[in-house]
Design an enzyme around this catalytic site. Structure first.
Site, PDB file in Angstrom:
ATOM      1  N   ASP A 155       0.803  -1.148  -0.011  1.00  0.00           N
ATOM      2  CA  ASP A 155       0.036  -0.026  -0.032  1.00  0.00           C
ATOM      3  C   ASP A 155       0.858   1.278  -0.052  1.00  0.00           C
ATOM      4  O   ASP A 155       1.713   1.440   0.960  1.00  0.00           O
ATOM      5  CB  ASP A 155      -0.774   0.023   1.195  1.00  0.00           C
ATOM      6  CG  ASP A 155      -2.130   0.968   1.209  1.00  0.00           C
ATOM      7  OD1 ASP A 155      -1.817   1.942   0.489  1.00  0.00           O
ATOM      8  OD2 ASP A 155      -3.153   0.683   1.712  1.00  0.00           O
TER       9      ASP A 155
ATOM     10  N   ASP B  48      -1.473   0.629  -4.724  1.00  0.00           N
ATOM     11  CA  ASP B  48      -2.746   1.192  -5.030  1.00  0.00           C
ATOM     12  C   ASP B  48      -2.543   2.650  -5.545  1.00  0.00           C
ATOM     13  O   ASP B  48      -3.323   3.490  -6.363  1.00  0.00           O
ATOM     14  CB  ASP B  48      -3.702   1.187  -3.854  1.00  0.00           C
ATOM     15  CG  ASP B  48      -2.926   1.434  -2.703  1.00  0.00           C
ATOM     16  OD1 ASP B  48      -1.803   1.739  -2.535  1.00  0.00           O
ATOM     17  OD2 ASP B  48      -3.873   1.381  -1.832  1.00  0.00           O
ATOM     18  N   HIS B  49      -1.620   3.325  -5.074  1.00  0.00           N
ATOM     19  CA  HIS B  49      -1.336   4.851  -5.012  1.00  0.00           C
ATOM     20  C   HIS B  49       0.036   5.308  -4.802  1.00  0.00           C
ATOM     21  O   HIS B  49       0.678   4.427  -3.916  1.00  0.00           O
ATOM     22  CB  HIS B  49      -2.485   5.741  -4.373  1.00  0.00           C
ATOM     23  CG  HIS B  49      -2.439   5.383  -2.866  1.00  0.00           C
ATOM     24  ND1 HIS B  49      -1.432   5.718  -2.203  1.00  0.00           N
ATOM     25  CD2 HIS B  49      -3.429   4.565  -2.209  1.00  0.00           C
ATOM     26  CE1 HIS B  49      -1.761   5.064  -0.866  1.00  0.00           C
ATOM     27  NE2 HIS B  49      -2.953   4.569  -0.929  1.00  0.00           N
TER      28      HIS B  49
ATOM     29  N   HIS C   4      -2.428  11.388  -0.069  1.00  0.00           N
ATOM     30  CA  HIS C   4      -2.957  10.852  -1.508  1.00  0.00           C
ATOM     31  C   HIS C   4      -4.424  10.968  -1.758  1.00  0.00           C
ATOM     32  O   HIS C   4      -5.237  11.377  -0.570  1.00  0.00           O
ATOM     33  CB  HIS C   4      -2.163   9.401  -1.600  1.00  0.00           C
ATOM     34  CG  HIS C   4      -3.181   8.526  -0.805  1.00  0.00           C
ATOM     35  ND1 HIS C   4      -4.195   7.890  -0.764  1.00  0.00           N
ATOM     36  CD2 HIS C   4      -2.592   7.927   0.617  1.00  0.00           C
ATOM     37  CE1 HIS C   4      -4.309   7.060   0.083  1.00  0.00           C
ATOM     38  NE2 HIS C   4      -3.448   7.276   1.129  1.00  0.00           N
TER      39      HIS C   4
ATOM     40  N   THR D 258      -7.153   4.227  -1.251  1.00  0.00           N
ATOM     41  CA  THR D 258      -6.666   2.806  -0.833  1.00  0.00           C
ATOM     42  C   THR D 258      -8.033   1.922  -1.299  1.00  0.00           C
ATOM     43  O   THR D 258      -7.865   0.963  -2.327  1.00  0.00           O
ATOM     44  CB  THR D 258      -6.427   2.474   0.584  1.00  0.00           C
ATOM     45  OG1 THR D 258      -5.306   3.066   0.839  1.00  0.00           O
ATOM     46  CG2 THR D 258      -6.367   0.932   0.705  1.00  0.00           C
TER      47      THR D 258
ATOM     48  N   HIS E 109       2.261   8.417   5.730  1.00  0.00           N
ATOM     49  CA  HIS E 109       1.233   9.408   5.900  1.00  0.00           C
ATOM     50  C   HIS E 109       1.863  10.227   7.320  1.00  0.00           C
ATOM     51  O   HIS E 109       1.746  11.445   7.588  1.00  0.00           O
ATOM     52  CB  HIS E 109      -0.133   8.813   6.633  1.00  0.00           C
ATOM     53  CG  HIS E 109      -1.330   8.504   5.336  1.00  0.00           C
ATOM     54  ND1 HIS E 109      -1.330   9.433   4.494  1.00  0.00           N
ATOM     55  CD2 HIS E 109      -1.719   7.402   5.202  1.00  0.00           C
ATOM     56  CE1 HIS E 109      -2.199   8.888   3.865  1.00  0.00           C
ATOM     57  NE2 HIS E 109      -2.484   7.506   4.063  1.00  0.00           N
TER      58      HIS E 109
ATOM     59  N   ASP F 244       2.386   2.780   3.074  1.00  0.00           N
ATOM     60  CA  ASP F 244       1.302   3.782   3.289  1.00  0.00           C
ATOM     61  C   ASP F 244       1.435   4.547   4.951  1.00  0.00           C
ATOM     62  O   ASP F 244       1.290   5.566   4.831  1.00  0.00           O
ATOM     63  CB  ASP F 244      -0.099   3.222   2.826  1.00  0.00           C
ATOM     64  CG  ASP F 244      -1.218   4.304   3.047  1.00  0.00           C
ATOM     65  OD1 ASP F 244      -1.050   5.019   2.272  1.00  0.00           O
ATOM     66  OD2 ASP F 244      -1.869   4.109   3.876  1.00  0.00           O
TER      67      ASP F 244
END
Length: 477
Positions: free
Chosen positions: A36, A238-239, A339, A72, A195, A191
């Site tokens: 992620d 995912d990103h 994101h 996500t 953050h 991920d």
């Protein structure tokens, strides 16, 4: 004669079986792994020897265009359905459905409400309907009963379960007496740390290195289980992630009375539901509120986002420029990395690498869409893909020539739109398979006729020879 006929029959059966089997598509095994929030350029941020090992002995796509919004749950559902968010219905991590009159939030148990997920068909259902089995280790949505089905094997989501334990379960499923042919594996980082730290922080470097070590562990376990050259391993995310700053915050309370609306989803795409009769007042208050905020009425959302034809998309969405943060006010939670921004931004793009018997070696492709993964998975698993927004044609060059020969296909791409969604899909028909079977059958028939003729001739004296013997005079004593 009987023994020869039996022998020839055995030969014919063997040839027929061999031809039929050789024309059957390979029964590929696939392991799809998502790290992620792994941004495409993390591969070069620090040494990542295991990722580069995959690139050297497999394939790598430099630019993966994911879907809007770059969050996500929408993107993970796209990976396993091939659909844009407006079509599969998981339009955000936080949603409100005015038809169901229900909310959806990652922080609440309503994420397990099947009605939010039933607008699409995840690949494990299609795979299982084809008679195969799937194993999912923490994949988002895999522990939800969708269309009254779960994956054949799955782990209920629990963030505290280690990566090593998740890998062990995947290996177990792939080595059962009746093994899975599709595995799905999810890991929360980088991920989570992106953050909290922000992607530009030097502290992200050991986080990225740790992900590379985890990939190395997965590779080692696949090799120990003798699966490394059997399973097609696909590594994606995912990103991406972008750096935010407390100097780049847009406070909605400065422009809009909080009693006029409900904030359904927050930064960087604020989904706004105005109170009844307050739509124009809310829109006019926001449309020119801040130079780094673009506000759309639902019908004005850009077509390229494929993000308007669903009832869960709110009447007004406000989209922040990259790196800007939307809050009601500064007392709300703020994250240094975020994101969800426009999927055209490079920092939102994920990764794609793959290794296995179906893929080329040391091959780099410039660009693909995340929606293209789904038809690729269906092709590898030899299952018929329901309507989707991807294209196998876009990614067929990732496959080895042998894999392309194993399942030949034709594609027709059709665009259709109903009142709520727009989908593009392709359908594959294995004409080469049926042509091969036909040619093989003809060869077998011809061979059979020749063999029977040969047997007859070997057992019955030729008529011409009998005539010559009758014409000869008896030998004189």
């Amino acid at each position: 004669m009987t023994s020869k006929l039996l022998w020839m029959s055995f030969v014919l059966v063997a040839i027929t079986s061999s031809i039929t089997f050789s024309l059957q598509p390979d029964r590929q095994k696939v392991l799809l792994v998502s790290f992620d929030g792994f941004r495409w350029d993390y591969l070069y941020r620090v040494p990542t020897p295991h990722f580069h090992y995959i690139m050297k002995y497999g394939v790598h796509v430099k630019q993966v265009n994911n879907i809007f919004i770059t969050k996500t749950y929408p993107n993970h559902y796209t990976l396993i359905t091939g659909l844009f968010a407006e079509s599969h219905g998981i339009v955000a991590n936080e949603m409100f459905d005015p038809i169901l009159n229900k909310s959806f939030s990652l922080d609440h148990m309503n994420v397990y409400d099947s009605e939010f997920w039933d607008e699409a068909m995840p690949i494990w259902i299609t795979n299982q309907k084809a008679g195969h089995t799937t194993g999912a280790a923490m994949w988002p949505g895999a522990d939800v009963q969708i269309h009254k089905s779960f994956p054949s094997y799955y782990m209920p989501y629990n963030e505290s379960i280690s990566f090593e334990d998740r890998v062990a379960k995947i290996i177990e499923w792939f080595t059962l007496k009746e093994p899975i042919n599709l595995g799905l594996l999810y890991w929360e980082d980088p991920d989570d740390m992106g953050h909290h730290l922000g992607p530009d922080s030097p502290l992200m470097e050991p986080v990225i290195s740790d992900i590379d070590s985890k990939l190395g562990y997965l590779i080692d376990m696949l090799k120990k289980a003798k699966l490394w050259n059997v399973v097609n391993l696909i590594i994606t995310s995912d990103h991406g992630m972008t750096q935010c700053s407390e100097d780049r915050i847009i406070e909605l309370d400065l422009y809009l009375d909080k009693d006029l609306y409900t904030l359904i989803d927050q930064s960087p795409v604020a989904a706004i539901l105005p109170r009844e009769g307050k739509f124009e007042e809310v829109y006019e208050a926001l449309v020119h509120a801040h130079p780094n905020l673009t506000v759309y009425k639902k019908e004005e959302i850009p077509e390229r986002w494929h993000y308007k034809y669903n009832s869960r998309i709110q009447p007004i969405i406000a989209v922040a420029d990259e790196g800007w943060y939307i809050l009601r006010n500064k007392s709300d939670d703020f994250l240094l990395g975020n994101h969800g921004y426009d999927n055209a931004f490079a920092e939102m793009h994920p990764i794609f690498l793959a290794h296995g018997p179906a893929f080329r070696k040391n091959f780099t492709k410039e660009v693909m869409n995340s929606t293209d993964l789904y038809p690729l998975l269906c092709h590898l698993l030899n299952i018929t893909a329901p309507p989707h927004n991807g294209s196998l044609r876009n990614v067929q060059d990732l496959l080895s020539s042998a894999t392309l020969r194993a399942v030949s296909y034709t594609q027709s791409t059709t665009v259709f739109r109903d009142t709520s969604k727009s989908r593009e899909y392709e359908q594959g028909q294995p004409y080469a398979y049926f042509l091969g079977i036909s040619l093989g059958s003809i060869i077998v028939i011809v061979f059979f006729v020749i063999s029977i003729k040969h047997l007859i001739r070997s057992q019955i004296p030729a008529f011409s020879d009998m005539q010559s013997e009758i014409a000869q005079p008896l030998l004189q004593a």
